[in-house]
Design a protein around this motif. Structure first.
Motif, PDB file in Angstrom:
ATOM      1  N   SER A  79     -93.299   3.498 -34.849  1.00  0.00           N
ATOM      2  CA  SER A  79     -93.792   3.327 -33.491  1.00  0.00           C
ATOM      3  C   SER A  79     -94.636   2.068 -33.439  1.00  0.00           C
ATOM      4  CB  SER A  79     -94.632   4.537 -33.046  1.00  0.00           C
ATOM      5  OG  SER A  79     -95.753   4.704 -33.903  1.00  0.00           O
ATOM      6  N   THR A  80     -94.741   1.475 -32.263  1.00  0.00           N
ATOM      7  CA  THR A  80     -95.611   0.317 -32.072  1.00  0.00           C
ATOM      8  C   THR A  80     -96.999   0.820 -31.697  1.00  0.00           C
ATOM      9  OG1 THR A  80     -94.868   0.167 -29.771  1.00  0.00           O
ATOM     10  CG2 THR A  80     -93.708  -1.190 -31.389  1.00  0.00           C
ATOM     11  N   ARG A  85     -92.703   0.921 -27.350  1.00  0.00           N
ATOM     12  CA  ARG A  85     -91.433   0.451 -27.910  1.00  0.00           C
ATOM     13  C   ARG A  85     -91.135   1.158 -29.227  1.00  0.00           C
ATOM     14  NH1 ARG A  85     -93.178  -4.221 -25.267  1.00  0.00           N
ATOM     15  NH2 ARG A  85     -91.505  -5.423 -24.256  1.00  0.00           N
ATOM     16  N   ASP A  87     -90.214   0.946 -33.066  1.00  0.00           N
ATOM     17  CA  ASP A  87     -90.583   0.011 -34.133  1.00  0.00           C
ATOM     18  C   ASP A  87     -89.344  -0.778 -34.554  1.00  0.00           C
ATOM     19  OD1 ASP A  87     -91.397  -1.273 -36.426  1.00  0.00           O
ATOM     20  OD2 ASP A  87     -92.364   0.483 -37.296  1.00  0.00           O
ATOM     21  N   PRO A 126     -86.522  -7.354 -28.389  1.00  0.00           N
ATOM     22  CA  PRO A 126     -87.618  -6.474 -27.993  1.00  0.00           C
ATOM     23  C   PRO A 126     -87.393  -5.717 -26.693  1.00  0.00           C
ATOM     24  CG  PRO A 126     -88.484  -8.527 -28.860  1.00  0.00           C
ATOM     25  CD  PRO A 126     -86.998  -8.703 -28.763  1.00  0.00           C
ATOM     26  N   GLY A 214    -101.669  -3.809 -38.204  1.00  0.00           N
ATOM     27  CA  GLY A 214    -100.758  -3.397 -37.147  1.00  0.00           C
ATOM     28  C   GLY A 214    -100.438  -1.922 -37.141  1.00  0.00           C
ATOM     29  N   ARG A 261     -94.553  -6.224 -43.534  1.00  0.00           N
ATOM     30  CA  ARG A 261     -95.075  -6.211 -42.163  1.00  0.00           C
ATOM     31  C   ARG A 261     -96.604  -6.187 -42.175  1.00  0.00           C
ATOM     32  NH1 ARG A 261     -94.452  -2.542 -37.689  1.00  0.00           N
ATOM     33  NH2 ARG A 261     -93.701  -0.848 -39.009  1.00  0.00           N
ATOM     34  N   THR A 272    -102.143  -9.552 -33.798  1.00  0.00           N
ATOM     35  CA  THR A 272    -101.152  -8.548 -34.175  1.00  0.00           C
ATOM     36  C   THR A 272     -99.767  -9.168 -34.089  1.00  0.00           C
ATOM     37  OG1 THR A 272    -102.532  -6.742 -33.345  1.00  0.00           O
ATOM     38  CG2 THR A 272    -100.192  -6.272 -33.676  1.00  0.00           C
ATOM     39  N   THR A 274     -95.688  -8.400 -34.161  1.00  0.00           N
ATOM     40  CA  THR A 274     -94.593  -7.433 -34.110  1.00  0.00           C
ATOM     41  C   THR A 274     -93.403  -8.014 -34.859  1.00  0.00           C
ATOM     42  OG1 THR A 274     -95.317  -6.609 -31.958  1.00  0.00           O
ATOM     43  CG2 THR A 274     -93.058  -6.114 -32.611  1.00  0.00           C
ATOM     44  N   THR A 276     -90.132  -8.739 -35.249  1.00  0.00           N
ATOM     45  CA  THR A 276     -88.863  -8.662 -34.543  1.00  0.00           C
ATOM     46  C   THR A 276     -87.663  -8.952 -35.434  1.00  0.00           C
ATOM     47  OG1 THR A 276     -89.200 -10.945 -33.821  1.00  0.00           O
ATOM     48  CG2 THR A 276     -89.873  -9.199 -32.305  1.00  0.00           C
TER      49      THR A 276
END
Length: 332
Positions: A79-80, A85, A87, A126, A214, A261, A272, A274, A276
């Motif tokens: 999970s974000t 969203r 992950d 995304p 994160g 990550r 932070t 993400t 992608t």
């Protein structure tokens, strides 16, 4: 090209297809409707049914397969931080599961064979990872890059993956595996035992704060400070129910991808990132009873709006994996 030893087992290939009449109706009512269920967890090397994301597959031609999958609206690990969203690393895990599943159900690899993962790449869009009002159904077009190389004891295969959410492209990926019989693996790994029989190695230092890597929960943090800029110790919780879903004699590749990550976020803090996209090469097994040093450095990338980071892991001075991760920064 002609592929050898393909097969279509009775269970787990498409949504549930057991023949029979609809309950409560007569024998002439026709076959039962096609229902959706996850594939057998053994096909994707998971101990928990909840961690199986695949729901079936269909062979399209000699080299291409359509694999169906579903992501839940909420997951305790994938999970974000803001919860809006999926992950992106969940795409990598789904591609990994697709490779194992096809090997067992289509390429004739027995369930007791062991897998060595050499490469795992993914790139996500995304906008297609937004969580909607229902679980996210996906279709993965998995295409063999070349005919699997077979020897007496091993099969080596590489495939590309195109992941769609309805008609929309959600992700692409690439993976390479080698499979070996369990007896061969035991000879190669002689003296190694499963992780649940060993004490947790590493330092006594406190893990990094979740927000710095994160993450939201302290139990998900896999890094502790190593005393030098851009370096950390890999110290995951071997009882983590997702990262260590089952006993293993080495640190799984998905744990190393998570370390990449987190190292990227730690290096970019207070920003932070993400993840992608990521391209990972696994050089050798990561032993769970050896100190693992994770290093990260920013490197040039093709996207000027993204942050590219190269992360490496070493044990006893030897590289175990390299990840080039691309992410879009969000200021905290």
């Amino acid at each position: 090209m002609t592929l050898l030893a393909f097969r279509t087992p009775a269970a787990g290939l498409t949504s549930a297809e057991a023949p029979g009449a609809i309950p409560g109706q007569g024998p002439d009512a026709g076959p039962a409707p096609r229902l959706t269920s996850t594939v057998a967890k053994e096909y994707v090397h998971r101990a928990c049914h909840a961690e199986v994301f695949l729901t079936g597959s269909e062979q399209l031609n000699e080299t291409t397969f359509a694999v169906s999958a579903q992501w839940p609206r909420a997951h305790t690990f994938f999970s974000t931080p803001d919860g809006t969203r999926h992950d992106p690393i969940q795409a990598a895990e789904t591609i990994r599961q697709a490779g194992l599943y096809l090997a067992h159900t289509r390429f004739g690899v027995p369930l007791d064979h062991k897998f060595m993962m050499w490469n795992l790449d993914y790139t996500t869009r995304p906008r297609q990872l937004l969580i909607g009002a229902k679980p996210t159904d996906l279709t993965i077009e998995a295409k063999l890059v070349a005919e699997p190389r077979r020897t007496r004891n091993t099969i080596d295969f590489t495939f590309s993956a195109v992941v769609r959410r309805g008609p929309q492209l959600a992700a692409t990926g690439y993976a390479r595996f080698t499979t070996v019989p369990g007896s061969t693996y035991e000879r190669l790994r002689r003296g190694r035992v499963d992780v649940d029989t060993l004490p947790v190695p590493g330092t006594t230092a406190e893990p990094l704060p979740p927000a710095r890597v994160g993450r939201l929960r302290p139990c998900d943090v896999v890094l502790t400070p190593a005393g030098a800029p851009g370096t950390w110790h890999l110290t995951p919780d071997f009882w983590h129910p997702i990262l260590f879903d089952h006993a293993n004699d080495h640190i799984p590749g998905m744990v190393l991808l998570e370390a990449a990550r987190q190292a990227t976020n730690a290096l970019a803090s207070p920003v932070t990132v993400t993840p992608t996209a990521a391209a990972t090469t696994f050089h050798r097994y990561a032993e769970h009873d050896a100190p693992t040093l994770i290093t990260a450095r920013h490197t040039p990338g093709e996207d000027p709006d993204a942050l590219t980071t190269t992360v490496t892991g070493h044990q006893h001075g030897e590289p175990i994996f390299t990840t080039v991760l691309t992410g879009h920064p969000d200021h905290r």
